[in-house]
Design an enzyme around this catalytic site. Structure first.
Site, PDB file in Angstrom:
ATOM      1  N   SER A  21       0.827  -1.215   0.000  1.00 37.38           N
ATOM      2  CA  SER A  21       0.000   0.000   0.000  1.00 37.38           C
ATOM      3  C   SER A  21       0.859   1.263   0.000  1.00 37.38           C
ATOM      4  O   SER A  21       1.877   1.342   0.693  1.00 37.38           O
ATOM      5  CB  SER A  21      -0.899  -0.004   1.231  1.00 37.38           C
ATOM      6  OG  SER A  21      -1.715   1.138   1.239  1.00 37.38           O
ATOM      7  N   LYS A  45      -3.711   2.289  -2.101  1.00 36.79           N
ATOM      8  CA  LYS A  45      -3.308   3.370  -1.200  1.00 36.79           C
ATOM      9  C   LYS A  45      -4.328   3.486  -0.063  1.00 36.79           C
ATOM     10  O   LYS A  45      -5.535   3.292  -0.278  1.00 36.79           O
ATOM     11  CB  LYS A  45      -3.256   4.660  -2.030  1.00 36.79           C
ATOM     12  CG  LYS A  45      -3.074   5.941  -1.249  1.00 36.79           C
ATOM     13  CD  LYS A  45      -1.664   6.105  -0.750  1.00 36.79           C
ATOM     14  CE  LYS A  45      -1.521   7.349   0.142  1.00 36.79           C
ATOM     15  NZ  LYS A  45      -0.339   7.276   1.010  1.00 36.79           N
ATOM     16  N   ASN A  69       9.893   8.320   4.100  1.00 37.41           N
ATOM     17  CA  ASN A  69       8.754   9.114   3.665  1.00 37.41           C
ATOM     18  C   ASN A  69       7.920   9.513   4.869  1.00 37.41           C
ATOM     19  O   ASN A  69       7.923   8.837   5.899  1.00 37.41           O
ATOM     20  CB  ASN A  69       7.885   8.354   2.644  1.00 37.41           C
ATOM     21  CG  ASN A  69       6.802   7.539   3.305  1.00 37.41           C
ATOM     22  OD1 ASN A  69       5.747   8.056   3.674  1.00 37.41           O
ATOM     23  ND2 ASN A  69       7.069   6.257   3.489  1.00 37.41           N
ATOM     24  N   ALA A  70       7.248  10.638   4.701  1.00 38.64           N
ATOM     25  CA  ALA A  70       6.310  11.102   5.720  1.00 38.64           C
ATOM     26  C   ALA A  70       5.113  11.711   4.998  1.00 38.64           C
ATOM     27  O   ALA A  70       4.783  12.880   5.185  1.00 38.64           O
ATOM     28  CB  ALA A  70       6.969  12.116   6.639  1.00 38.64           C
ATOM     29  N   CYS A 130       1.130   3.043  10.500  1.00 37.67           N
ATOM     30  CA  CYS A 130       1.690   4.204   9.800  1.00 37.67           C
ATOM     31  C   CYS A 130       2.384   5.103  10.817  1.00 37.67           C
ATOM     32  O   CYS A 130       1.756   5.563  11.770  1.00 37.67           O
ATOM     33  CB  CYS A 130       0.600   4.996   9.080  1.00 37.67           C
ATOM     34  SG  CYS A 130       1.273   6.504   8.338  1.00 37.67           S
ATOM     35  N   THR A 193       6.988   0.625   7.688  1.00 37.13           N
ATOM     36  CA  THR A 193       8.307   1.270   7.697  1.00 37.13           C
ATOM     37  C   THR A 193       8.892   1.394   9.104  1.00 37.13           C
ATOM     38  O   THR A 193       8.165   1.444  10.102  1.00 37.13           O
ATOM     39  CB  THR A 193       8.197   2.677   7.096  1.00 37.13           C
ATOM     40  OG1 THR A 193       7.170   3.392   7.794  1.00 37.13           O
ATOM     41  CG2 THR A 193       7.853   2.619   5.620  1.00 37.13           C
ATOM     42  N   GLY A 217      12.629   0.313   1.675  1.00 39.65           N
ATOM     43  CA  GLY A 217      13.618  -0.022   0.655  1.00 39.65           C
ATOM     44  C   GLY A 217      14.546  -1.140   1.096  1.00 39.65           C
ATOM     45  O   GLY A 217      14.436  -1.654   2.223  1.00 39.65           O
ATOM     46  N   GLY A 243       8.940  -5.578   3.182  1.00 40.49           N
ATOM     47  CA  GLY A 243      10.102  -4.856   3.702  1.00 40.49           C
ATOM     48  C   GLY A 243      11.297  -4.969   2.771  1.00 40.49           C
ATOM     49  O   GLY A 243      12.067  -5.923   2.868  1.00 40.49           O
TER      50      GLY A 243
END
Lengths: 302, 250
Positions: A21, A45, A69-70, A130, A193, A217, A243
């Site tokens: 997502s 998403k 990312n944020a 999140c 993440t 990543g 992951g």
């Protein structure tokens, strides 16, 4: 004939490769690159009850072999999902899975109830992991009690396959996995993440507006793999590995560690065909190793 | 794509020319490409660059690139015949179709001249009426100046006064009489685009600017490159990179 089919609590995936997502839009953005229906599933998403504008720019920093990312769950809300997204995604010839997020138990329940009505949404993935929102998100996923509570509240209104997506930012991810299974989760997906940050040494300021964000990543793959292995050993429900997965070899590693399926995320940004390339690579791996059924790989670590 | 040329035009800038084995798709000035950077472990994401020129007969596109970090520095080392992964064309270009009537002003600052040069060539081909205004810190930042002078009218400013009017593009005398233009197309540093945008707004002139935000995906899925607009945060990669200034919360 190789069999790539796997099962996630009654949900049949034509192959174990799905999209993570937030890295695959709503699927149709990738239709220029390949036929996305060839994948085992498309995880959309995140959708929240209300429209969210997300965090201010800058929201992203590149890091060694990955990124932070944020974004902050930017989306147009569940009403927009119904009128503008669902009519397009329902035609995909594969499992379309909604990622459900919120800021309170009530808002998660509201979105899950709405998703339950959509015939072509095969399952939901509950995002209690999140790291980029002030309320909700990861705060539900870091304690077994609140993780169990929110899962069981959603379970009451959602009849189809319920996947709960877990955060790695905890001392014991196994404890959280067990709690959401008690709450009624049919499967768990991990990991979201890792919280991280980056500093601009010229300005001495954080690179991203929210100071911290989520690292994804290839950089996080070894830690994610370890957590998937730990959880798969401890629980009886299917585990979906996430992951840093970028190649067919990564997919095989996660299957061997005990994952029934995987989600490919950040790799889609660098190689828009990462999922289909990994699928072709998985077929080749199976042929090279004379494996007829992909299920032979699941938990096949020696 | 295959590299067919890599020309260093100064210490800071180079032009990369790439050939596609397939016929080029239709490319609009202002659109960009996302280039994968190989061989540098500190570079993970692709890098977005404006398309600087294209040649439909030779199936080539070129990029005018400023060396600012690891990504651009690594690309500057590419050699002829090396293969690079390039996703293109991405985003929306300038509304060059509206330039058919009246007179346009094209403003490029520093490496922002890259898409402005491409736009100038296209407008020339379509026999549009326009002027170009270039701005830079010093004369060596006035990229493509001599090439542009060969086919259109070009004005320039430099901060050190080494060429043209001393100061910023907004200090040039043509900006004092901005109402003689029907529209402005602009690409350059954000403060420059804001100053030009304000001038256009004050005079009620149509103005498009091309933004350059940090990107991860380049095609609207990661939502990292957003800019605040009247319609909330929107992606520079797919809703832009060219925006009408009236849409932006500047």
């Amino acid at each position: 004939m190789t069999n790539l089919e796997v099962n996630i609590h009654g949900l049949t995936l034509k192959n174990p490769i799905m999209t993570a997502s937030g890295t695959f839009g709503n699927g149709y953005e990738y239709s220029d690159f390949f036929d996305v229906s060839c994948l085992g599933g498309i995880i959309l998403k995140a959708t929240t009850a209300e429209k969210r504008d997300g965090n201010p720019y800058p929201r992203m920093a590149e890091t060694a072999n990955g990124m932070i990312n944020a974004v902050g769950l930017q989306n147009k809300g569940v009403d927009f999902f119904e009128t503008d997204i669902y009519p397009k995604v329902k035609y995909f010839n594969t499992n379309v899975i909604a990622n459900v997020a919120g800021s309170s138990i009530e808002s998660y329940v509201e979105v899950a109830r709405r998703m339950n009505r959509f015939e072509h949404i095969a399952a939901i993935e509950l995002n209690i992991s999140c790291p980029n929102v002030k309320q909700g998100g990861m705060s539900f996923g870091t304690k077994p009690e609140s993780a169990r509570e929110i899962t069981s509240a959603v379970r009451e209104v959602y009849d189809k396959t319920l996947i709960v997506k877990l955060t790695p930012n905890v001392t014991s991810v196994v404890d959280i996995a067990e709690a959401v299974i008690e709450g009624g989760a049919d499967a768990v997906s991990l990991v979201n993440t890792f919280m991280g940050m980056a500093i601009d040494v010229e300005t001495r300021k954080p690179v991203i507006s929210t100071i911290t964000g989520g690292v994804s990543g290839p950089a996080i793959k070894p830690m994610a793999l370890r957590m998937v292995w730990q959880v798969a050993k401890a629980v009886k429900v299917p585990v979906i590995g996430i992951g840093g997965i970028s190649t067919a070899e990564d997919v095989v590693e996660f299957l061997l560690a005990g994952a029934t399926a995987v989600e490919i995320g950040t790799a889609n940004f660098i190689n828009p065909r990462a999922t289909v390339d990994a699928l072709e690579g998985l077929r080749k791996y199976m042929a090279d190793h004379k494996i007829n059924d992909v299920k032979e790989l699941i938990g096949g670590l020696l | 794509m295959i590299i067919i040329g890599n020309t260093r035009i100064s210490d800071d800038y180079f032009i990369l020319e790439c050939k596609d084995s397939q016929p080029l798709p239709c490319i609009k000035p202002g659109q960009f490409a996302h280039i994968k950077v190989e061989g540098n472990p500190s570079v993970y994401l692709r890098r977005p660059f404006s398309i600087h020129d294209c040649n439909y007969e030779k199936n080539t596109i070129s990029f005018l690139i400023k060396i600012v970090g690891n990504g651009s520095a690594t690309l500057s080392q590419l050699k002829e015949n090396e293969v690079v992964s390039i996703v293109y064309p991405l985003g929306n270009g300038f509304s060059d179709e509206v330039a058919a009537e009246g007179k346009s002003l094209l403003i490029g600052g520093g490496v922002g001249i890259a898409p402005i040069f491409f736009l100038a060539k296209e407008l020339k081909r379509n026999k549009c009426d326009y002027d170009v205004l270039l701005g830079g810190k010093k004369v060596s930042d006035l990229l493509c100046y001599s090439q542009l002078k060969q086919f259109c009218s070009v004005f320039c400013t430099t901060e050190d006064g080494s060429e043209g009017t001393r100061g910023f593009v907004t200090d040039h005398e043509i900006m004092r009489n901005i109402s003689r233009y029907d529209r402005i197309f602009c690409c350059g540093p954000t403060p420059m685009m804001k100053a030009v945008g304000k001038k256009a707004c004050d005079n009620g002139i149509f103005c498009e600017v091309s933004l350059e935000n940090k990107m991860a995906c380049g095609f609207g899925v990661c939502l990292c490159c957003v800019t605040p607009t009247n319609d909330g945060n929107r992606c520079v990669c797919t809703d832009g990179p060219v925006f009408n200034i009236n849409e932006l919360k500047w």
